[in-house]
Scaffold this active site. Sequence first.
Site, PDB file in Angstrom:
ATOM      1  N   VAL A  93     -34.153 -16.922 -23.450  1.00  0.00           N
ATOM      2  CA  VAL A  93     -33.135 -17.403 -24.735  1.00  0.00           C
ATOM      3  C   VAL A  93     -31.845 -16.942 -24.612  1.00  0.00           C
ATOM      4  O   VAL A  93     -31.093 -16.298 -25.066  1.00  0.00           O
ATOM      5  CB  VAL A  93     -33.808 -16.264 -26.090  1.00  0.00           C
ATOM      6  CG1 VAL A  93     -33.286 -17.145 -27.146  1.00  0.00           C
ATOM      7  CG2 VAL A  93     -35.091 -16.448 -26.033  1.00  0.00           C
ATOM      8  N   HIS A  94     -31.300 -18.056 -23.623  1.00  0.00           N
ATOM      9  CA  HIS A  94     -30.034 -17.803 -23.045  1.00  0.00           C
ATOM     10  C   HIS A  94     -28.934 -17.020 -24.016  1.00  0.00           C
ATOM     11  O   HIS A  94     -28.323 -16.285 -23.638  1.00  0.00           O
ATOM     12  CB  HIS A  94     -29.569 -18.929 -22.438  1.00  0.00           C
ATOM     13  CG  HIS A  94     -30.442 -19.847 -21.547  1.00  0.00           C
ATOM     14  ND1 HIS A  94     -30.752 -19.004 -20.242  1.00  0.00           N
ATOM     15  CD2 HIS A  94     -31.054 -20.664 -21.811  1.00  0.00           C
ATOM     16  CE1 HIS A  94     -31.725 -19.990 -19.981  1.00  0.00           C
ATOM     17  NE2 HIS A  94     -31.969 -21.017 -20.592  1.00  0.00           N
ATOM     18  N   ASP A  95     -28.562 -17.791 -25.102  1.00  0.00           N
ATOM     19  CA  ASP A  95     -27.422 -17.642 -25.764  1.00  0.00           C
ATOM     20  C   ASP A  95     -27.414 -16.542 -26.604  1.00  0.00           C
ATOM     21  O   ASP A  95     -26.376 -15.614 -26.796  1.00  0.00           O
ATOM     22  CB  ASP A  95     -27.323 -18.836 -26.958  1.00  0.00           C
ATOM     23  CG  ASP A  95     -27.068 -20.213 -26.345  1.00  0.00           C
ATOM     24  OD1 ASP A  95     -26.952 -20.180 -24.825  1.00  0.00           O
ATOM     25  OD2 ASP A  95     -27.219 -21.383 -26.816  1.00  0.00           O
TER      26      ASP A  95
ATOM     27  N   THR B 261     -29.852 -14.414 -17.517  1.00  0.00           N
ATOM     28  CA  THR B 261     -30.925 -14.732 -18.637  1.00  0.00           C
ATOM     29  C   THR B 261     -32.059 -14.906 -18.203  1.00  0.00           C
ATOM     30  O   THR B 261     -33.064 -14.846 -18.910  1.00  0.00           O
ATOM     31  CB  THR B 261     -30.389 -16.096 -19.410  1.00  0.00           C
ATOM     32  OG1 THR B 261     -30.387 -17.179 -18.484  1.00  0.00           O
ATOM     33  CG2 THR B 261     -28.658 -15.691 -19.868  1.00  0.00           C
TER      34      THR B 261
ATOM     35  N   TYR C 172     -40.542 -24.854 -21.279  1.00  0.00           N
ATOM     36  CA  TYR C 172     -40.427 -24.243 -19.674  1.00  0.00           C
ATOM     37  C   TYR C 172     -41.622 -24.187 -18.986  1.00  0.00           C
ATOM     38  O   TYR C 172     -41.791 -24.617 -17.745  1.00  0.00           O
ATOM     39  CB  TYR C 172     -39.901 -22.800 -19.742  1.00  0.00           C
ATOM     40  CG  TYR C 172     -38.459 -22.566 -19.923  1.00  0.00           C
ATOM     41  CD1 TYR C 172     -37.634 -22.614 -18.734  1.00  0.00           C
ATOM     42  CD2 TYR C 172     -37.579 -22.552 -21.033  1.00  0.00           C
ATOM     43  CE1 TYR C 172     -36.368 -22.681 -18.727  1.00  0.00           C
ATOM     44  CE2 TYR C 172     -36.230 -22.722 -21.129  1.00  0.00           C
ATOM     45  CZ  TYR C 172     -35.562 -22.561 -20.011  1.00  0.00           C
ATOM     46  OH  TYR C 172     -34.270 -22.452 -20.022  1.00  0.00           O
TER      47      TYR C 172
END
Length: 316
Positions: free
Chosen positions: A245-247, A196, A231
């Site tokens: 935007v990991h998910d 990610t 971040y």
Amino acid sequence: MPRKLILDVDTGTDDAVAITLAALHPELELIAVTTVNGNVEIRYCTDNSLRTLDFIGRGDIPVYEGCPKPLVRADFPIPRAVKKDGGMHVNVLPLPDPVSRKQDKGAVEFLIETFRNATEEIVLVPVGPLTNIAAAIAADPDFVKNVPEVVIMGGAHYTGNITASAEFNIWADPEAAAVVFAAGFRKITLVPLDATFQALVSGAEAKALEDLGTNAGIAASRFIAQRIKGYDSTQPMKTLGSAPVHDAVCVAYLVRPDLLETKFVNVQIETQGIHTVGRTVFDVNKRGDAAPNCHVAFGANKDIFINMMMDVFKRA
């Protein structure tokens, strides 16, 4: 035929983008959203999920509330973790109050019944702590064989984001994660920080999403801008002014498997280390005797991810 999925979320900013992408992509059918305690308390996770679905015009998708705490650990209060995120996850997302309401049935019961009765394949996509999934495994001996595929956001090989060695979702309930990875699912794909962090969204790209003028683009831009601020202040990326935007990467992968570069390795979860609790141990060099159990993403194509969001949110 659209690919069916269930998202298991602890809805903060990146979960909200994942919900938006899954609910609006024409090649996906989001059957339901289940919530779990994680980024924020369970009641806020559920409320944020409802807010997101209502705002993008998909309040028809049901939301089921799940486990309010980890399986074992009373010493993992979520507020202690939230303080480290630079404001990326707030209790209430900046969207109008929801009109829709959560379902009366609990998430674990819903998951068990849905996969037991499914006549078509449904992908299970947990992008928060794995408490609900471990609870379903414990409650139903057939749950693992009823689930054809699991795509998980969590873990890290090179670096953690909540401790020096652990990623938040696994750290928040390591015992649950250990149960899931040892359960013997037919196929698990794990999308860790290593992947990610290669699909960063910049401030300019967030602004481009806002300029689409759709509720989906506006909401995604708002959430991503909040993530960039967090971040930049707490764990700056290699490109300043950008954030993962990991998910949502997990959702995009369902449509474009070429988004990720994976290796089939053995993954185990550290539950007892003083400094390493919650660490995902990837046997990339085959030093152990355990057989591979997980397809782990070590690379991601940013352009595929960004272009997909732009295309889907433009048409929303």
